[in-house]
Write an enzyme that holds these catalytic residues in place. Structure first.
Site, PDB file in Angstrom:
ATOM      1  N   ARG B 244       0.855  -1.168   0.000  1.00 21.48           N
ATOM      2  CA  ARG B 244       0.000   0.000   0.000  1.00 21.48           C
ATOM      3  C   ARG B 244       0.903   1.235   0.000  1.00 21.48           C
ATOM      4  NH1 ARG B 244      -3.385  -2.574  -1.646  1.00 21.48           N
ATOM      5  NH2 ARG B 244      -5.544  -2.906  -0.981  1.00 21.48           N
ATOM      6  N   GLU B 273      -4.095   7.655  -4.744  1.00 24.96           N
ATOM      7  CA  GLU B 273      -4.078   7.133  -6.114  1.00 24.96           C
ATOM      8  C   GLU B 273      -5.237   7.768  -6.889  1.00 24.96           C
ATOM      9  OE1 GLU B 273      -4.385   2.869  -5.601  1.00 24.96           O
ATOM     10  OE2 GLU B 273      -2.380   2.752  -4.728  1.00 24.96           O
ATOM     11  N   HIS B 292      -1.925   0.912  -9.794  1.00 31.71           N
ATOM     12  CA  HIS B 292      -2.520  -0.098  -8.916  1.00 31.71           C
ATOM     13  C   HIS B 292      -3.176  -1.215  -9.727  1.00 31.71           C
ATOM     14  CE1 HIS B 292      -4.402  -0.870  -4.679  1.00 31.71           C
ATOM     15  NE2 HIS B 292      -4.117  -1.987  -5.306  1.00 31.71           N
TER      16      HIS B 292
END
Lengths: 327, 328
Positions: B244, B273, B292
């Protein structure tokens, strides 16, 4: 150290675009008296007789009959890398000049790059990177997907040292591994990587999600992959080339990609290198091209230099040459 | 079974920018009566009682106090994905609602992305591809070099399911594998991948050529990689993050990359993000960032939905729950 005592070796140049790396040159000078093409051209009569070996770094200096005629004491051409398709072996043989390459040292890095290309292509890494850094990106779209490498089927065409190392790596991703080769490998080798032999290339092409080319370039493998082979591949398949550009019929490849006959291509090698800037392959979204970097790591290039040094020293002292290329 | 007899499942949307994609919707419809947020908000009175489960995908819909208060029959939040740092587990638990995740479905694809990032960074793949297609390229320089992956040392921080799969892959590249984890793995597991336990993270940081973060985000792991940790790494080392974003102190990372304290970074995750478009990380040339995409494959998305469905049904049917997540 007296220059005259060290054997004279011809190189293209030091530094610049294609030359021997400066730090390598320093190490080479401990064993050899290096003569650049420029120095040679300025003093052909004297230097021509002194030169006993050519250190060919990335296809330079270019060797032709004229040069061979002026180097009466030339015993060996040490060529960097494993590919020797750029050398006229018959010509060199006629002049009694031996040839060496650096076969095994490039294998690991090249296999690594094959895996890197397969993963980057399948997971759309370069596209993803561009999205992540683009000034226009406001959010990451939810349904933007790639395809899984783990568990997919990899077909390796050319199961030599490099092909086998690719298989070892792919096995850890639980890939199903098929291979096509002039000779079938022995059972232990096959079992170690779980590779299944496809005597007919067609069988491999029809079943693979990823087709990786790891052959050397010979008259037999020239344009091995053309329209017919591309059509045999799955429309969801990716072609990966870590061998030589000429193993693929590039025009047929462009057409196949444009018509979605195959899904994508990832090429470390093309013909020529670089491609002309208006070549269709450069504009295609489903094509990943890298600038022939299969062996481009600091460690490997240093080891290549050491291999070549060994081969030259062996030739000049009439010992068996470790990495000799035999006709 | 008619649709009304199926338990109600709240999702954000069908299709659209943030919605659930069509083939996953079809899967969900086999077991649930789907209710979108829009339908719920338009008819709270009737819909609220029907909803027994919520399917959370890419952190949506947001599960807050207001939502929990309006769903009296809610039994389970089924998260698609393994990370649950976006969910307030304590608050949800106080409402008597269970939370499940999908640890099995994410493992292969996330381990693959870790390997992809490590290889791409080491071999300068993105840079190389730009050179290969740039209109300005006239020749390929022969002294353009990357670093080796095979036989290098990989330090894995977090040796759970994903970390172990990374180790299995890295072993095939003859990498020397170090790992740091809350608990040491069993000897057989270590030997199977040739992994050496580093009880102190510092030892791992000092010896690794590649450091890969594969832990989940908790108060304990928040900013676990900061200035001190980056300073302990080799100047030739690469940091890879598939955990993360908030595991890393991003300001410290910017500084470390600018000053060549480490060689490079490759991040599939950042905080937030996407990053703000003027963020310094976007301007560095020794970094790769991907949006991601650790589980962004057709196969993984399908498997995550299936795993989430199995978990939610287990809760609703009073059966043993395969992957329940508990607040600390």
């Amino acid at each position: 150290m007296e220059d005259q005592k060290l054997p004279c070796v011809l190189i293209d140049c030091i530094g610049e675009k294609h030359g021997v790396y400066e730090d390598h040159a320093e190490l080479l000078k401990e064993h050899f008296c290096l003569i650049t093409m420029k120095e040679y051209n300025e003093n052909k009569t004297i230097l021509g007789k002194k030169i006993r070996a050519i250190y060919m770094w990335y296809h330079k200096p270019v060797i032709n009959e004229e040069l061979l005629q002026s180097l009466p004491n030339l015993k060996i051409v040490a060529s960097s890398g494993v590919g020797i398709d750029h050398l006229d072996l018959n010509l060199l043989s006629r002049y009694g000049v031996k040839v060496s390459n650096t076969p095994f040292i490039v294998s690991t890095d090249t296999a690594d790059l094959g895996m890197a290309l397969m993963l980057a292509s399948s997971r759309r890494l370069v596209e993803g990177y561009q999205m992540a850094v683009s000034p226009d990106t406001e959010y990451f779209p939810a349904n933007w997907l790639g395809a899984e490498v783990s568990g997919a089927t990899l077909g390796i065409i050319g199961m030599g040292t490099i092909g086998y190392k690719v298989a070892e790596r792919a096995k850890a991703f639980e890939m199903k591994i098929l291979y096509h080769n002039r000779k079938q490998r022995n059972k232990e080798e096959e079992n170690a990587v779980g590779a299944i032999y496809c005597k007919k290339i067609d069988d491999l092409l029809q079943q693979s999600d990823f087709v990786m080319l790891a052959v050397n370039l010979t008259p037999q493998t020239h344009k091995l992959i053309g329209k017919r082979e591309l059509q045999l591949m799955k429309p969801t398949a990716t072609l990966i080339n870590i061998s030589r550009g000429l193993v693929v019929d590039q025009d047929d490849l462009v057409e196949a990609l444009q018509n979605k006959v195959i899904k994508a291509a990832a090429l470390d090698v093309t013909y020529p290198e670089p491609l002309p800037r208006d070549h269709p392959l450069l504009k295609m979204e489903n094509v990943l091209i890298t600038p022939h970097i299969g062996s481009a790591t600091k460690k490997t290039r240093l080891l290549m230099m050491e291999n070549m040094t060994e081969s030259i020293q062996a030739a000049l002292t009439n010992h068996p040459i470790p990495y000799e290329v035999l006709l | 079974m008619s649709e009304q007899e199926l338990p109600g499942l709240l999702i954000l949307d069908i299709g659209g920018t943030y919605g659930v994609q069509e083939n996953i919707v079809a899967l969900l419809k086999k077991h649930f009566c789907l209710i979108t947020m829009k339908e719920f908000l338009e008819n709270k009175k009737e819909m609220s009682k029907k909803i027994q489960s919520v399917f959370v995908s890419e952190c949506r819909p947001t599960v807050d106090q207001e939502l929990l208060e309006s769903l009296p029959n809610l039994k389970v939040i089924g998260n698609s994905g393994v990370g649950v740092d976006h969910l307030n587990l304590k608050m949800i638990s106080n409402f008597g609602v269970k939370v499940t995740n999908t640890p099995h479905a994410v493992a292969d694809s996330t381990a693959d992305i870790g390997m992809a990032l490590m290889l791409a960074s080491a071999r300068r793949l993105v840079e190389g591809s730009q050179i290969a297609i740039s209109p300005h390229t006239k020749y390929f320089a022969v002294d353009w070099l990357g670093v080796e992956v095979s036989r290098a040392t990989l330090g894995i921080i977090g040796m759970g399911r994903i970390g172990y799969k990374v180790a299995q892959r890295a072993r095939a590249f003859d990498m020397k594998i170090l790992y740091h984890n809350r608990k040491q793995r069993r000897k057989e597991e270590e030997q199977a991948v040739g992994a050496h336990y580093c009880e102190k993270m510092e030892d791992l940081l000092q010896q690794s050529d590649f450091v890969m973060l594969v832990v989940n985000l908790t108060p304990e792991t928040h900013k676990m990689i900061g200035k001190k940790e980056l300073g302990l790494m080799k100047p030739t080392a690469t940091l890879i993050n598939i955990g993360r974003g908030a595991l890393i102190d991003q300001d410290a990372l910017v500084e470390a990359l600018q000053n060549n304290v480490i060689r490079a970074a490759a991040l599939d995750v950042t905080y937030p993000e996407p990053l703000p478009r003027d963020h310094p990380l976007l301007k560095l040339n020794n970094i790769i960032i991907t949006p991601h995409i650790g589980t962004a494959t057709v196969q993984a998305v399908q498997m995550m939905a299936e795993e989430a469905i199995a978990n939610m049904l287990a809760v609703l049917n009073g059966q043993p729950i395969p992957s329940e997540v508990f607040p600390k």
